[in-house]
Design an enzyme around this catalytic site. Structure first.
Site, mmCIF file in Angstrom:
data_model
loop_
_atom_site.group_PDB
_atom_site.id
_atom_site.type_symbol
_atom_site.label_atom_id
_atom_site.label_comp_id
_atom_site.label_asym_id
_atom_site.label_seq_id
_atom_site.Cartn_x
_atom_site.Cartn_y
_atom_site.Cartn_z
ATOM 1 N N SER A 65 0.820 -1.213 0.000
ATOM 2 C CA SER A 65 0.000 0.000 0.000
ATOM 3 C C SER A 65 0.853 1.261 0.000
ATOM 4 O O SER A 65 2.017 1.261 0.421
ATOM 5 C CB SER A 65 -0.912 0.015 1.229
HETATM 6 N N1 SAH Z 1 -0.504 -4.974 4.090
HETATM 7 C C1 SAH Z 1 0.138 -5.273 2.817
HETATM 8 C C2 SAH Z 1 -0.751 -4.911 1.661
HETATM 9 C C3 SAH Z 1 -1.024 -6.108 0.831
HETATM 10 S S1 SAH Z 1 -2.293 -5.974 -0.380
HETATM 11 C C4 SAH Z 1 1.520 -4.640 2.756
HETATM 12 O O1 SAH Z 1 1.876 -3.902 3.676
HETATM 13 O O2 SAH Z 1 2.264 -4.919 1.817
HETATM 14 C C5 SAH Z 1 -3.515 -7.063 0.297
HETATM 15 C C6 SAH Z 1 -3.123 -8.487 0.529
HETATM 16 O O3 SAH Z 1 -4.286 -9.170 0.974
HETATM 17 C C7 SAH Z 1 -2.618 -9.253 -0.703
HETATM 18 O O4 SAH Z 1 -1.357 -9.768 -0.456
HETATM 19 C C8 SAH Z 1 -3.666 -10.376 -0.863
HETATM 20 O O5 SAH Z 1 -3.110 -11.593 -1.333
HETATM 21 C C9 SAH Z 1 -4.190 -10.513 0.548
HETATM 22 N N2 SAH Z 1 -5.503 -11.140 0.683
HETATM 23 C C10 SAH Z 1 -6.624 -10.967 -0.068
HETATM 24 N N3 SAH Z 1 -7.634 -11.725 0.406
HETATM 25 C C11 SAH Z 1 -7.149 -12.388 1.494
HETATM 26 C C12 SAH Z 1 -7.710 -13.327 2.420
HETATM 27 N N4 SAH Z 1 -8.976 -13.732 2.321
HETATM 28 N N5 SAH Z 1 -6.924 -13.792 3.405
HETATM 29 C C13 SAH Z 1 -5.617 -13.385 3.520
HETATM 30 N N6 SAH Z 1 -5.035 -12.510 2.677
HETATM 31 C C14 SAH Z 1 -5.790 -12.014 1.675
#
Ligand code: SAH
Length: 224
Positions: A65
């Site tokens: 993000s």
């Molecule tokens: N907090 C992260 C942002 C990642 S984007 C950072 O600091 O880099 C959101 C993430 O949520 C992605 O990696 C995606 O694979 C994950 N995601 C989506 N649905 C999910 C679920 N049901 N359970 C766990 N992770 C999930």
């Protein structure tokens, strides 16, 4: 300039120009954002732009993000240092690293094993040891370690998942984007007994939450 010094100077500018200037003023949050080396959480080809004002690709079609959004979501939790926090959607592990500096224990859950493995390695490399990385569907939270004083969800949910509200402790706060492909709103929920207060914070754009309480593949698409 030596690389570490150059990155530190970029980090200080990031905090001043992208984060503090936009109104995040929690001192603990600003300090954590100054200290965690964001370039260690992005793929090597993006390290030089790790401190730019936007999201970046991290593999598996996912993104780390925008720094401002990480700071804003963290600030919404009102952490004081003793909390157990849940971070859903580990991605790069960067949000978890920021939380780790502000809370006692962080549980983070990611559905892609490859991203979870890389996040574990990045957290260890920067010396953060109070984060436990789990692999699985986190759309319904992680009941084994509940209750949480704070929960952050970094993927857009169709509506607030009820189990996340139920895994909050009294006074606990949940921050998440709610909405779909065409538009989302960042919401903060707070538990007050069996009542949950909701505040809408600002419009945002996140990748979809998948899994039991997330979007099904065909539902997340452009309306034509
Ligand atoms: N907090 C992260 C942002 C990642 S984007 C950072 O600091 O880099 C959101 C993430 O949520 C992605 O990696 C995606 O694979 C994950 N995601 C989506 N649905 C999910 C679920 N049901 N359970 C766990 N992770 C999930």
């Amino acid at each position: 300039m030596e690389a570490a010094v150059e990155y530190e100077s970029q980090r200080l500018s990031m905090v001043a120009e992208q984060i503090a200037r936009r109104g995040v003023n929690d001192r603990g949050v600003l300090e954590a954002m100054r200290q965690v080396p964001r370039h260690c959480f992005v793929p090597p080809e993006y390290q030089d732009i790790a401190y730019s004002d936007g999201p970046l690709p991290i593999g598996e079609g996912q993104t780390i993000s925008q720094p401002y959004i990480v700071a804003l979501m963290t600030e919404q939790l009102h952490l004081r240092g003793g909390e157990t926090v849940l971070d859903i959607g580990t991605g790069s592990g960067y949000q978890a690293a920021i939380l780790a500096r502000l809370a006692r224990q962080v549980h983070t859950i990611e559905r892609y094993p490859l991203l979870a493995e890389r996040a574990r390695a990045a957290l260890a490399a920067v010396g953060i040891h109070n984060v436990q990385v789990h692999v699985g569907d986190g759309s319904g939270g992680l009941p084994e370690f509940a209750p949480y004083q704070g929960i952050v969800l970094a993927a857009a949910a169709p509506r607030v998942p009820q189990p996340l509200l139920e895994q909050l402790s009294e006074g606990g706060r949940l921050v998440l984007p709610v909405g779909g492909w065409a538009g989302q709103t960042l919401e903060t929920w707070q538990r007050c007994g069996e009542v949950y207060d909701c505040e809408q914070v600002l419009p945002v754009a996140f990748v979809p939450l998948r899994g039991e309480y997330g979007w099904k593949g065909h539902e997340w698409q452009r309306d034509e």
